[in-house]
Design a protein around this motif. Structure first.
Motif, PDB file in Angstrom:
ATOM      1  N   LYS A 115       0.858  -1.197   0.000  1.00 27.58           N
ATOM      2  CA  LYS A 115       0.000   0.000   0.000  1.00 27.58           C
ATOM      3  C   LYS A 115       0.894   1.247   0.000  1.00 27.58           C
ATOM      4  CE  LYS A 115      -2.803   1.388   3.471  1.00 27.58           C
ATOM      5  NZ  LYS A 115      -3.700   1.057   4.593  1.00 27.58           N
ATOM      6  N   ALA A 116       1.927   1.208   0.852  1.00 28.32           N
ATOM      7  CA  ALA A 116       2.835   2.358   0.939  1.00 28.32           C
ATOM      8  C   ALA A 116       3.634   2.534  -0.347  1.00 28.32           C
ATOM      9  CB  ALA A 116       3.776   2.178   2.131  1.00 28.32           C
ATOM     10  N   MET A 117       4.057   1.430  -0.937  1.00 27.39           N
ATOM     11  CA  MET A 117       4.891   1.529  -2.147  1.00 27.39           C
ATOM     12  C   MET A 117       4.061   1.989  -3.339  1.00 27.39           C
ATOM     13  SD  MET A 117       7.671  -1.535  -1.748  1.00 27.39           S
ATOM     14  CE  MET A 117       6.523  -2.892  -1.822  1.00 27.39           C
ATOM     15  N   ALA A 118       2.792   1.546  -3.385  1.00 33.66           N
ATOM     16  CA  ALA A 118       1.930   1.971  -4.500  1.00 33.66           C
ATOM     17  C   ALA A 118       1.731   3.481  -4.446  1.00 33.66           C
ATOM     18  CB  ALA A 118       0.595   1.242  -4.439  1.00 33.66           C
ATOM     19  N   ALA A 119       1.725   4.019  -3.210  1.00 33.08           N
ATOM     20  CA  ALA A 119       1.556   5.467  -3.070  1.00 33.08           C
ATOM     21  C   ALA A 119       2.886   6.188  -3.207  1.00 33.08           C
ATOM     22  CB  ALA A 119       0.936   5.775  -1.711  1.00 33.08           C
ATOM     23  N   HIS A 120       3.963   5.445  -3.511  1.00 32.62           N
ATOM     24  CA  HIS A 120       5.309   6.011  -3.645  1.00 32.62           C
ATOM     25  C   HIS A 120       5.726   6.781  -2.399  1.00 32.62           C
ATOM     26  CE1 HIS A 120       5.667   5.948  -8.334  1.00 32.62           C
ATOM     27  NE2 HIS A 120       5.471   4.773  -7.807  1.00 32.62           N
ATOM     28  N   ASP A 121       5.413   6.250  -1.203  1.00 39.94           N
ATOM     29  CA  ASP A 121       5.845   6.885   0.031  1.00 39.94           C
ATOM     30  C   ASP A 121       7.354   6.971   0.050  1.00 39.94           C
ATOM     31  OD1 ASP A 121       3.421   5.614   2.473  1.00 39.94           O
ATOM     32  OD2 ASP A 121       3.313   7.127   0.896  1.00 39.94           O
ATOM     33  N   LYS A 122       7.857   8.160   0.332  1.00 38.10           N
ATOM     34  CA  LYS A 122       9.320   8.338   0.306  1.00 38.10           C
ATOM     35  C   LYS A 122       9.998   7.475   1.357  1.00 38.10           C
ATOM     36  CE  LYS A 122      12.504  12.009  -0.706  1.00 38.10           C
ATOM     37  NZ  LYS A 122      13.253  12.427   0.480  1.00 38.10           N
ATOM     38  N   VAL A 123       9.418   7.469   2.556  1.00 40.72           N
ATOM     39  CA  VAL A 123       9.918   6.549   3.571  1.00 40.72           C
ATOM     40  C   VAL A 123       8.755   5.763   4.141  1.00 40.72           C
ATOM     41  CG1 VAL A 123      11.897   7.951   4.252  1.00 40.72           C
ATOM     42  CG2 VAL A 123       9.735   8.217   5.442  1.00 40.72           C
ATOM     43  N   ILE A 124       9.041   4.522   4.512  1.00 41.72           N
ATOM     44  CA  ILE A 124       8.030   3.663   5.117  1.00 41.72           C
ATOM     45  C   ILE A 124       8.541   3.338   6.510  1.00 41.72           C
ATOM     46  CG2 ILE A 124       6.732   1.519   4.898  1.00 41.72           C
ATOM     47  CD1 ILE A 124       7.492   1.553   1.908  1.00 41.72           C
ATOM     48  N   VAL A 125       7.823   3.823   7.536  1.00 44.68           N
ATOM     49  CA  VAL A 125       8.300   3.649   8.904  1.00 44.68           C
ATOM     50  C   VAL A 125       7.991   2.239   9.391  1.00 44.68           C
ATOM     51  CG1 VAL A 125       8.002   4.417  11.271  1.00 44.68           C
ATOM     52  CG2 VAL A 125       8.075   6.089   9.429  1.00 44.68           C
ATOM     53  N   LEU A 126       8.990   1.590   9.950  1.00 37.84           N
ATOM     54  CA  LEU A 126       8.808   0.232  10.462  1.00 37.84           C
ATOM     55  C   LEU A 126       9.098   0.211  11.954  1.00 37.84           C
ATOM     56  CD1 LEU A 126      10.850  -1.682   7.724  1.00 37.84           C
ATOM     57  CD2 LEU A 126       8.391  -1.349   7.792  1.00 37.84           C
ATOM     58  N   ASP A 127       8.306  -0.558  12.702  1.00 40.75           N
ATOM     59  CA  ASP A 127       8.579  -0.794  14.116  1.00 40.75           C
ATOM     60  C   ASP A 127       9.372  -2.088  14.212  1.00 40.75           C
ATOM     61  OD1 ASP A 127       6.098   0.582  16.286  1.00 40.75           O
ATOM     62  OD2 ASP A 127       6.642   1.238  14.266  1.00 40.75           O
TER      63      ASP A 127
ATOM     64  N   LEU B 266       2.950 -14.415 -11.708  1.00 38.89           N
ATOM     65  CA  LEU B 266       2.263 -13.132 -11.586  1.00 38.89           C
ATOM     66  C   LEU B 266       2.571 -12.450 -10.268  1.00 38.89           C
ATOM     67  CD1 LEU B 266       0.226 -11.014 -12.473  1.00 38.89           C
ATOM     68  CD2 LEU B 266      -1.603 -12.463 -11.598  1.00 38.89           C
ATOM     69  N   ASP B 267       2.457 -13.206  -9.197  1.00 33.83           N
ATOM     70  CA  ASP B 267       2.653 -12.615  -7.887  1.00 33.83           C
ATOM     71  C   ASP B 267       4.078 -12.098  -7.708  1.00 33.83           C
ATOM     72  OD1 ASP B 267       2.873 -13.484  -4.530  1.00 33.83           O
ATOM     73  OD2 ASP B 267       1.386 -12.100  -5.350  1.00 33.83           O
ATOM     74  N   LEU B 268       5.033 -12.899  -8.123  1.00 30.25           N
ATOM     75  CA  LEU B 268       6.441 -12.515  -8.001  1.00 30.25           C
ATOM     76  C   LEU B 268       6.719 -11.239  -8.780  1.00 30.25           C
ATOM     77  CD1 LEU B 268       9.493 -12.958  -7.522  1.00 30.25           C
ATOM     78  CD2 LEU B 268       9.497 -14.549  -9.414  1.00 30.25           C
ATOM     79  N   ILE B 269       6.275 -11.207 -10.021  1.00 32.19           N
ATOM     80  CA  ILE B 269       6.550 -10.055 -10.885  1.00 32.19           C
ATOM     81  C   ILE B 269       5.864  -8.815 -10.337  1.00 32.19           C
ATOM     82  CG2 ILE B 269       6.010  -9.097 -13.157  1.00 32.19           C
ATOM     83  CD1 ILE B 269       6.620 -11.859 -14.311  1.00 32.19           C
ATOM     84  N   ARG B 270       4.620  -8.982  -9.938  1.00 30.97           N
ATOM     85  CA  ARG B 270       3.866  -7.820  -9.450  1.00 30.97           C
ATOM     86  C   ARG B 270       4.541  -7.213  -8.224  1.00 30.97           C
ATOM     87  NH1 ARG B 270       0.491  -7.715  -5.351  1.00 30.97           N
ATOM     88  NH2 ARG B 270      -0.619  -5.747  -5.118  1.00 30.97           N
ATOM     89  N   ARG B 271       4.960  -8.073  -7.300  1.00 28.32           N
ATOM     90  CA  ARG B 271       5.537  -7.543  -6.065  1.00 28.32           C
ATOM     91  C   ARG B 271       6.844  -6.817  -6.304  1.00 28.32           C
ATOM     92  NH1 ARG B 271       6.344 -10.535  -1.692  1.00 28.32           N
ATOM     93  NH2 ARG B 271       7.196 -12.177  -2.981  1.00 28.32           N
ATOM     94  N   GLU B 272       7.688  -7.384  -7.168  1.00 31.27           N
ATOM     95  CA  GLU B 272       8.982  -6.742  -7.420  1.00 31.27           C
ATOM     96  C   GLU B 272       8.807  -5.423  -8.169  1.00 31.27           C
ATOM     97  OE1 GLU B 272      11.863  -7.345  -6.277  1.00 31.27           O
ATOM     98  OE2 GLU B 272      11.647  -9.364  -5.453  1.00 31.27           O
ATOM     99  N   LEU B 273       7.885  -5.385  -9.119  1.00 33.42           N
ATOM    100  CA  LEU B 273       7.696  -4.145  -9.879  1.00 33.42           C
ATOM    101  C   LEU B 273       7.063  -3.067  -9.001  1.00 33.42           C
ATOM    102  CD1 LEU B 273       6.563  -5.494 -13.361  1.00 33.42           C
ATOM    103  CD2 LEU B 273       8.817  -4.738 -12.633  1.00 33.42           C
ATOM    104  N   LEU B 274       6.177  -3.489  -8.120  1.00 34.54           N
ATOM    105  CA  LEU B 274       5.579  -2.536  -7.176  1.00 34.54           C
ATOM    106  C   LEU B 274       6.653  -1.937  -6.280  1.00 34.54           C
ATOM    107  CD1 LEU B 274       2.263  -3.611  -5.447  1.00 34.54           C
ATOM    108  CD2 LEU B 274       2.860  -1.411  -6.423  1.00 34.54           C
TER     109      LEU B 274
END
Lengths: 471, 620
Positions: free
Chosen positions: B426-438, B473-481
Motif C-alpha cells: 500500500k505504501a509503495m503503491a503510493a510512492h511513500d518516500k519513507v516507510i516507517v517500520l517498528d 504473476l505474484d512474483l513479478i507484481r511484487r517486485e515491480l511494485l
C-alpha cells in the motif's frame, strides 16, 4: 576630436598600467626559488623554536603485545622476548610532566628513560588513560623546560603544510629530525586525526604548523592526532595526575549512566526532522542515573553537556560514549526529544554496579548474579537465578555423554541445585555449601537456556582439580 | 603376433598360466563369504537397479524399488534451488539406467532431513527392484558395499564395513549408519548393500556447514518416508509431545532416583505437549500402554521417530511420573498429535520455511514459527522475521538485520507475511518516500524507515496474464511494485478471482498509453497468442516503440501480432519452441533474451524470472 585623443591616451595609459602590474618583476624560476627559500626558512625557524619542546622517551624491557609471533628454528613461536620502545614525548609544564603518546601501566616496562636534549632522566608513570591511549610521566628536571604554544581554535586543515619533529638518540647525537608534511585531510571523529604525507614513524612525533603552534602528535605513520580535540580530556588527565591525594581504588571506580543507545536511522531521522546526530535511548536500566534523571526508553538523545552530538550512524554512538567519561558524582545534562518535544534532563553519574561473582570449583562453573542489565544485554528469559559465565574445562559441568555438547553452557541461568531453588547468588552459595557437606555423587541442576529449560546431572566425582581437595 | 613374444616354450607357459588363473578363480569361489570379496553374482544382481540421476544443477545416484518405476534417492539430489520455496524440486530431472536408457522423472516427494526423495519414471518393461534388509538388525563390523555413479564415471562399487550403526551427532533427524566404504559426491542417493545384496540404506554425501560427511540413512527410515511421499506428497511430521525431552543417562537417573523413561525438559507454549497437560520435569514412562525408556541419544531419536511418523490427529495416552526425586506419582494424560509447522533452518540445514523477499528492497523475511522463537530467543510478539538485508539495499540502509522482528508498518501492526506485504505494498503503491517500520530486536524496540529507490516510478506497466493463477504473476507484481512502477493488471479470464488489486479490462488499454507491456502465460484456456485484444495492444505498443516483454509461451503473442517483430531475437518456453520456429521467429533458446524493445524469457524457474525482472528494470 579632443575626446578621441583623450580616449586613446586613456586607453594606452590604462593598458600600460595593467601591463606593468601583470608583467613579472623577475622570471618564473627565480620566483619559484625565492618562494622555496622562504618556505625553507620558515621550516628552519619553526623547528629551531620548537625542538626543545619535545623529548625522547625510551621504555626499556617492555613485554610484547599479546599477538606477536616470531619465526625461530623454522617454527612460529609466540614472541616472549622483551624489547625497548621509543616514543616522542611532549613537555607539558615546567615541573617535568611529560606526555607519553600511549597508554602504559607501570608494570609494562622495566625502566622508563627520558632525554631532554642530551640529559638523561628516569621517569615514572603518574597516570594513564586506556581510552585516550595517553599517559603522563614525571621527571625531576635540572633545568627549565620549554613548553610549546598550543592553539585554542582549529586552524590546521586539508592543504596545510606542517613541520614534523622527531627526536633521536645518542647514536644520532640527539639531533631532532625534521620532515615537512602535507595534510591531505582530516578523519572525523570525537578525536579527529589528520592524514599526513611525509611523516616520520616514531609515535608521538610533533606536528607544528608554520606559525609555530603545536597542532598534533603522531599516532602511526601517516596519521596525526589533532591536539585541539585531545586538549580537554588530557587536561583532566593531567589534573588527575597532579592530585596524588586521590585514592587509587576511588579513581578506578567506574561511573555509569545506565542506558543502551543506538543511532537513529538516517531516513527516519530526516522524516521526523531530527538533528543529523541523534541516538535512541533503547533501554533505561532501573535505578540508574539516567532513570533518576527521568530518561525513558524511546527518547531521542541529541545533546550531551549542553553541546550537540556529532557525526552520523555508529560514529554518533562512539562520539557519545567517548564524550560521556562518566565518573561517580560528576554531573551530566542530556538534550532529549520526546514525542517531538525537546527537553533537558540532568543528573549525576553513579558508581557502575558490578555483579557479584563466584567460582563453584566442584561443579566447574563460574557464575554471577543477574540484574536487569544482564537480562536485557544478554536477552535472558530468567530474571532469577545465577548466570554461568564460564565452564571450566575438564570439570563435571564440561563433561558430556553425547559428543560435542557440554552439560552446562556459558549463558545458562542456573535456577535450582539438587531440587532447591537458587534465585540469588546467596541462595546458590548456601545450597552449594550444603552440597559440599552432604557430598552426593550426582547433583541435579535445573537451568534456563535461552527460552527453554532443562536439567543436567553433574557427576561430582569427575574433574576434581589437582589441589589436593579430593580426599 | 610376433614370434619374439611367443618362444618355442610359449604354449606350455600359456597353458600353465591359464591353469593358474582357473585355479585362482575356483579358489575365490571357494572363498565366498570371506571378508575380502563381495560375491560377483550379488554385484551383478544389484547393478541394474542402480541408476544415475541428473538435473540442471546436480548429479547423483538412486535405485529402483518397484517394477513400475519408483526410484529412491536423497532429497538434496532433487531439490530445486529456489530459496523462496524450498519445497520445490528441480525442474527437469532425468534418470539414466545401467543400460543407458534415459527417462524424464517426476518427484513424488522429497525431504531434506531425513534426506530422502522418491521419484517416478514411466516405463514399458518392468524394472529390477532391490530388496530391503532390516536395518534395525544391522551390526557393527558387518560387510557392506556402496554403489553409485560419482562424477561422470559410469558406476563404482566401493566396499567396506559398517563402522557404526547409531551415529546421532551429525544433525540428522534419525540415527544413521556409518560405513568406511568410500562415499563421494556422486554416490549421493545410491544404495548401501549388505553381503546378500539387500539395501541397508541410502548413502548420503553431504557438505554440512564446513564438514564433508558421508553417512547412510537406514532403510527402515527410508521406507517410512517412501510411504509418506506416496500418501501425502511430503513428509508429514507430527508435533511430538516429547520434542523437548531427553534421554535419562546414568547420572541423571541417579539424581532423579528414577532410571526408566525420558525426561521432559521444556514445554513450548502452544505445543501439543502443553495442550496435553505435560509439565517440565515430568518423566514419561509409557505411551499407549507400552513402556518407553531411553538411556542414550540414539534411543531417544528412535522414540522420537516412532511418534513423528504417526498420523496427525492420532490420539495417544501418556503415563508420566510427576513429583520430586523419591516421591513420584503416576499421572495419566492424553495427547493429540498435530502436524508440525515447517521447520526453521539451523546451522546444518536450510529448513523447510518459505523465505519471502523483495529483491528490489534487498529484504528477505519469513513468518515466525513457534520453534523459531525458541531457537532465536525471540519474545512472543507478532510480526515477521528479517532473514537478511542485501548490501547497499534500502533494507540495509534502514539498518535491518537478521533475527529482528518487524512488528508494524506505518504504525499498523503486522502479524504475518500476508499482512506485512499488504501494508508495505500500500505504501509503495503510493510512492511513500519513507516507510516507517517498528522493530523488535531481542528485548529492545525502536523505529526505522525504509526508503525504496522507486527506480521504475516513471514507468506505466500493463501486465496481461491468462488468469490469476499465472505462475509468476505474484512474483513479478511484487517486485515491480517495490520498484515504484505504475501497474495495471488485466486477465483473459477469471478476473473476478483476483483480489490483490482491481483488474483492468483489456479493452480499455491503448498500446501507445503504456510504457512497458508484460505478457504472462498460464495453463489451460485460450492460448494468449490467439486473443485478438492482446494482439491489438501489442501492435499498438510496437507502433509507438514501447517495450514489449513476455514470459514463457506468451512470447508467441509478440510474433503473432506483428510480422515486424519476427526480426527480433526472442525466446520462449521449451514446449512452445517448436511453434516459435514454425512461425519463423528468431528463436534463440536463451533463458532471457533482449533485442531492442523486445524482452522475453523462457520462464523456466523463479531464478530465470528474477533475471528477467532485472533486465526489465534496465528499461527505466
Amino acid at each position: 576630436m579632443k575626446h578621441r585623443y583623450l580616449q586613446r591616451i586613456g586607453l594606452l595609459g590604462t593598458t600600460a598600467l595593467l601591463a606593468g602590474c601583470t608583467l613579472p618583476k623577475e622570471s618564473a624560476p627565480s620566483q619559484g626559488r625565492s618562494s622555496f627559500a622562504a618556505m625553507q626558512q620558515a621550516v628552519t625557524e619553526v623547528s629551531d623554536r620548537s625542538k626543545d619542546g619535545l623529548v625522547l622517551i625510551k621504555m626499556e624491557g617492555t613485554k610484547p603485545s599479546g599477538n606477536s609471533y616470531t619465526v625461530s628454528g623454522g617454527s612460529l613461536r609466540k614472541d616472549t622476548s622483551l624489547s625497548d620502545k621509543t616514543y616522542c614525548g611532549l613537555i607539558l609544564d615546567a615541573d617535568g610532566h611529560i606526555l607519553l603518546p600511549r597508554h602504559a601501566e607501570p608494570a609494562d616496562a622495566k625502566r622508563i628513560l627520558v632525554w631532554v636534549g642530551d640529559t638523561e632522566y628516569s621517569a615514572k608513570i603518574l597516570k594513564s588513560d586506556e581510552r585516550l591511549d595517553l599517559a603522563i610521566l614525571k621527571i625531576i628536571p635540572e633545568a627549565p623546560l620549554t613548553i610549546l604554544p598550543r592553539p585554542t581554535e582549529k586552524t590546521f586543515s586539508a592543504g596545510a603544510w606542517g613541520v614534523l619533529l622527531e627526536p633521536s638518540g645518542e647514536d644520532k647525537d640527539f639531533e631532532i629530525f625534521t620532515s615537512l608534511g602535507f595534510c591531505r585531510g582530516e578523519v572525523a571523529g570525537r578525536y579527529g586525526e589528520f592524514r599526513m604525507d611525509g611523516t616520520p614513524s616514531m609515535a608521538g612525533s610533533l606536528l607544528i604548523d608554520l606559525d609555530g603552534q603545536l597542532v598534533g602528535i603522531l599516532k602511526v605513520r601517516g596519521l596525526v592526532r589533532s591536539m585541539i580535540d585531545l586538549e580537554e580530556d588530557f587536561a583532566v588527565l593531567l589534573a588527575d595526575a597532579m592530585n596524588p591525594g586521590e585514592d587509587d581504588d576511588e579513581a578506578k571506580k567506574k561511573g555509569w549512566l545506565g542506558i543502551l543507545t543506538q543511532p537513529v536511522n538516517k531516513a527516519y531521522g530526516r522524516e521526523l526532522d531530527l538533528p543529523r546526530s541523534a541516538l535512541w535511548a533503547l533501554h533505561v536500566f532501573e535505578g540508574s542515573p539516567a532513570a533518576e534523571a527521568g530518561l525513558q526508553a524511546g527518547d531521542v538523545l541529541v545533546g550531551l553537556y549542553n553541546k550537540p552530538l556529532r557525526f552520523n550512524g555508529s560514529r554518533a554512538n562512539t562520539f557519545f560514549i567517548q564524550s560521556l567519561r562518566p565518573k561517580p558524582g560528576k554531573a551530566f545534562t542530556l538534550d532529549v526529544i520526546r514525542d517531538g518535544e525537546p527537553m533537558v534532563l540532568s543528573g549525576t553519574f553513579a558508581e557502575a554496579p558490578e555483579p557479584d561473582t563466584l567460582l563453584a570449583e566442584d561443579l566447574g562453573v563460574a557464575v554471577q548474579s543477574i540484574s536487569n542489565q544482564e537480562v536485557i544485554k544478554k536477552n535472558l528469559f530468567a530474571d532469577a537465578g545465577v548466570l554461568v559465565t564460564e565452564v571450566v574445562k575438564g570439570s563435571s559441568a564440561a563433561f558430556s555423554g553425547s559428543m560435542g555438547s557440554k552439560l552446562l553452557n556459558k549463558g545458562d541461568v542456573i535456577v535450582a541445585l539438587g531440587g532447591e531453588p537458587t534465585p540469588t547468588l546467596d541462595d546458590f552459595n548456601r545450597v552449594l555449601d550444603r552440597v559440599r557437606q552432604d557430598k552426593p555423587e550426582v547433583l541435579l541442576v535445573g537451568y534456563v537456556r535461552g527460552r527453554s529449560t532443562g536439567y543436567a546431572s553433574l557427576n561430582l566425582s569427575l574433574g576434581k582439580n589437582g589441589k589436593g581437595e579430593n580426599q | 603376433m610376433s614370434k619374439r613374444y611367443f618362444p618355442e616354450a610359449g604354449l606350455p607357459v600359456m597353458l600353465t598360466a591359464l591353469a593358474l588363473v582357473l585355479c585362482n578363480a575356483g579358489e575365490s569361489r571357494a572363498q565366498e563369504g570371506t571378508p575380502q570379496d563381495i560375491p560377483d553374482a550379488i554385484v551383478r544382481k544389484v547393478d541394474p537397479s542402480v541408476v544415475a540421476i541428473q538435473h540442471e544443477r546436480a548429479v547423483g545416484s538412486g535405485f529402483v524399488i518397484s517394477p513400475d518405476g519408483y526410484i529412491l534417492s536423497n532429497g538434496h539430489v532433487v531439490r530445486g534451488n529456489d530459496p523462496d520455496d524450498p519445497s520445490q524440486p528441480a525442474k527437469s530431472i532425468v534418470v539414466i539406467m545401467s543400460d543407458e536408457r534415459k527417462f524424464p522423472a517426476k518427484v513424488v516427494g522429497f525431504c531434506m532431513n531425513p534426506d530422502v526423495s522418491l521419484l517416478k519414471i514411466e516405463v514399458d518393461t518392468p524394472l529390477e527392484p532391490v530388496e530391503f534388509a532390516d536395518s534395525k538388525q544391522a551390526q557393527i563390523g558387518q560387510k557392506c558395499f556402496a554403489v553409485g555413479t560419482p562424477q561422470g564415471l559410469k558406476r563404482t562399487f566401493t566396499s567396506g564395513m559398517l563402522s557404526n550403526v547409531t551415529r546421532t551427532d551429525l544433525g540428522t533427524f534419525t540415527a544413521v549408519l556409518q560405513t568406511d566404504a568410500a562415499i563421494n559426491p556422486g554416490n549421493s542417493g545410491g544404495p548401501l548393500f549388505d553381503r546378500e545384496g539387500r539395501v541397508l540404506g541410502i548413502n548420503t554425501y553431504a557438505s554440512r556447514g564446513s564438514n564433508n560427511l558421508g553417512f547412510t540413512i537406514p532403510s527402515h527410515v527410508v521406507q517410512v518416508l517412501r510411504d509418506h511421499f506416496m500418501a501425502y506428497g511430503h513428509f508429514v511430521r507430527s508435533d511430538v509431545p516429547i520434542f523437548f525431552a531427553s534421554e535419562i543417562y546414568d547420572e541423571l537417573g541417579r539424581a532423579l532416583q528414577f532410571k526408566q523413561g525420558v525426561l521432559v525438559n521444556y514445554i513450548m507454549k502452544g505445543s501439543s505437549a502443553e495442550k496435553a497437560g505435560l509439565r517440565q520435569g515430568d518423566i514419561l514412562v509409557a505411551i499407549d500402554g507400552k513402556p518407553v525408556a531411553a538411556r542414550t541419544q540414539a534411543e531417544m531419536l528412535d522414540i522420537n521417530w516412532d511418534f513423528t511418523i504417526r498420523k496427525p490427529g492420532t490420539s495417544i495416552t501418556l503415563a508420566v511420573m510427576r513429583g520430586v526425586p523419591g516421591a513420584y506419582e503416576e499421572v495419566a494424560l492424553r495427547a493429540v498429535l498435530e502436524e508440525t509447522e515447517p521447520k526453521p533452518a539451523t546451522r546444518r540445514w536450510p529448513g523447510e520455511q518459505k523465505i519471502h523477499q523483495y529483491e528490489t528492497l534487498g529484504l528477505k523475511y519469513y513468518d515466525i514459527v513457534k520453534l523459531q522463537r525458541v531457537y532465536l530467543g525471540l519474545p512472543d510478539v507478532p510480526g515477521v522475521i528479517v532473514k537478511g538485508a542485501g548490501k547497499n539495499s534500502p533494507a540495509a540502509k534502514a539498518d535491518l538485520k537478521a533475527s529482528q522482528i518487524i512488528t508494524a508498518v506505518e504504525g499498523e501492526p503486522v502479524g504475518d507475511v500476508a499482512s506485512f506485504e499488504s501494508a508495505l505494498e500500500k505504501a509503495m503503491a503510493a510512492h511513500d518516500k519513507v516507510i516507517v517500520l517498528d522493530i523488535q530486536a531481542g528485548k529492545l524496540r525502536f523505529k526505522t524507515a525504509l526508503a525504496p529507490f522507486y527506480d521504475l516510478a516513471e514507468q506505466k506497466i500493463a501486465i496481461i496474464a491468462s488468469s490469476p493463477q499465472s505462475e509468476y504473476l505474484d512474483l513479478i507484481r511484487r517486485e515491480l511494485l517495490a520498484d515504484g512502477a505504475q501497474l495495471s493488471i488485466s486477465f483473459l479470464e477469471d478476473a473476478e478471482a483476483y483480489t490483490a488489486q482491481p483488474p483492468v479490462p483489456m479493452t480499455g488499454i491503448k498500446g501507445e498509453d503504456i510504457d512497458i507491456l508484460l505478457l504472462l502465460d498460464g495453463s489451460g484456456g485460450t492460448p494468449i497468442w490467439e486473443n485478438e485484444e492482446i494482439l491489438r495492444i501489442v501492435r499498438e505498443a510496437n507502433a509507438a516503440e514501447k517495450k514489449l516483454t513476455a514470459v514463457g509461451s506468451a512470447a508467441l503473442a509478440l510474433i503473432a501480432a506483428d510480422e515486424a517483430l519476427l526480426e527480433k531475437k526472442m525466446t520462449t518456453s521449451k514446449q512452445h519452441s517448436g511453434e516459435a520456429v514454425r512461425r519463423k521467429a528468431r528463436y534463440t533458446g536463451n533463458e532471457v533474451e533482449k533485442d531492442g524493445n523486445v524482452l522475453t524469457t523462457t520462464g523456466f524457474d523463479r531464478d530465470t524470472v528474477r533475471e528477467f525482472i532485472k533486465q526489465l528494470r534496465a528499461y527505466r
